[in-house]
Design an enzyme around this catalytic site. Structure first.
Site, short mmCIF file in Angstrom:
data_model
loop_
_atom_site.label_atom_id
_atom_site.label_comp_id
_atom_site.label_asym_id
_atom_site.label_seq_id
_atom_site.Cartn_x
_atom_site.Cartn_y
_atom_site.Cartn_z
N ARG A 183 0.84 -1.20 0.00
CA ARG A 183 0.00 0.00 0.00
C ARG A 183 0.87 1.25 0.00
O ARG A 183 0.60 2.21 -0.72
CB ARG A 183 -0.95 0.01 1.20
N CYS A 239 -1.25 6.56 8.76
CA CYS A 239 -1.64 5.28 8.18
C CYS A 239 -2.73 5.56 7.16
O CYS A 239 -2.62 6.51 6.39
CB CYS A 239 -2.09 4.32 9.27
#
Length: 284
Positions: A183, A239
């Site tokens: 990611r 995040c």
């Protein structure tokens, strides 16, 4: 500072006659927001209250995406909710989940942000470890006596996109992306509409800060994970939405880093601003 405790220590604390703690069940699934509350209703550690990530530990989402998928809650409203659960400014709070401690850590970070000065503990291994150890479960929902929680917001702990944008590329600032490496590199993005990372950010996956029992690794191991960072550097963790970065926040604190901040909106907030640059691949 947050402390992670083993299931045996959790049992000792819960059976030790201490009356001034609140046990919080923080179980949650991102792809099924009702799942955590459902499993809580089916069975939880006796005496635990339920704390919902989106309803309790986040504010309302904005239509334009600003603030991210889990915006910070209004401090006053959060304080009222905490008080209704029996959590006062000095109350010992013990939290658990079943997702490696990230949702429990979100609660603990919010408590620190609000100036909570009681003991803050996360049960390593969560509900699964409790069950595996033979711990009992209960479907009974407690009715804690409400107390007063007075918020004293620690303004320096949370930063926004504008703050992060100004610090990209500075030698005395390190931005840490806490998501899984694919990611971060922009190879996949299962949740948010754009893939990649904040320019100049390095990658330290949050789960790598824990051992196989769900305990936070010792300071020596954390220093190895974050090798190259100076103790007094400014460190900004993020995040996807400000949840799984909180374990890295506490890992850094445990290793002696004193100037750690959470980009609360995180990646889902960053990409809501059309002018924000997006990087892919690895950073040098």
């Amino acid at each position: 500072m947050v402390k992670f405790i083993s299931v045996n220590e959790l049992k000792e604390r819960l059976s030790g006659g201490q009356q001034s703690y609140v046990l919080a069940d923080c179980r949650f699934l991102l792809n099924d927001p009702a799942a955590g509350e459902a499993v809580y209703a089916a069975g939880h550690i006796p005496g635990a209250v339920y704390v919902h990530l989106e309803r309790d530990l986040s504010g309302p989402k904005r239509p334009d995406g600003a603030g991210g998928r889990h915006p910070l809650p209004d401090p006053s409203k959060l304080a009222v909710r905490l008080g209704s659960l029996g959590i006062g400014n000095g109350t010992t709070v013990i939290a658990y989940d079943d997702q490696g401690g990230a949702y429990a850590a979100r609660l603990m970070w919010l408590l620190q942000w609000l100036g909570h000065d009681g003991e803050r503990l996360i049960a390593a291994g969560g509900f699964a470890a409790w069950q595996a150890s033979g711990g009992e479960s209960s479907a009974a929902v407690p009715s804690p006596a409400a107390v007063q929680f007075t918020p004293h917001v620690q303004e320096g702990l949370a930063v926004d996109a504008a703050y992060v944008r100004e610090r990209i590329g500075r030698s005395d600032v390190t931005i840490i992306d806490s998501r899984e490496a694919p990611r971060y590199r922009g190879e996949i993005e299962p949740i948010d509409p754009k893939a990649g990372h904040v320019p100049s950010a390095i990658n330290r996956f949050w789960k790598e800060g824990f051992d196989e029992d769900g305990m936070l690794k010792p300071a020596r191991s954390q220093l190895e994970r974050f090798a190259g960072l100076a103790a007094d550097d400014e460190i900004i963790v993020y995040c996807g939405s400000g949840v799984t970065a909180t374990p890295n926040f506490f890992a850094l604190q445990s290793a002696g880093f004193t100037n750690v901040k959470l980009y609360a909106g995180s990646w889902s907030d960053w990409i809501s601003y059309e002018g924000n640059a997006v990087a892919t691949g690895e950073e040098e």
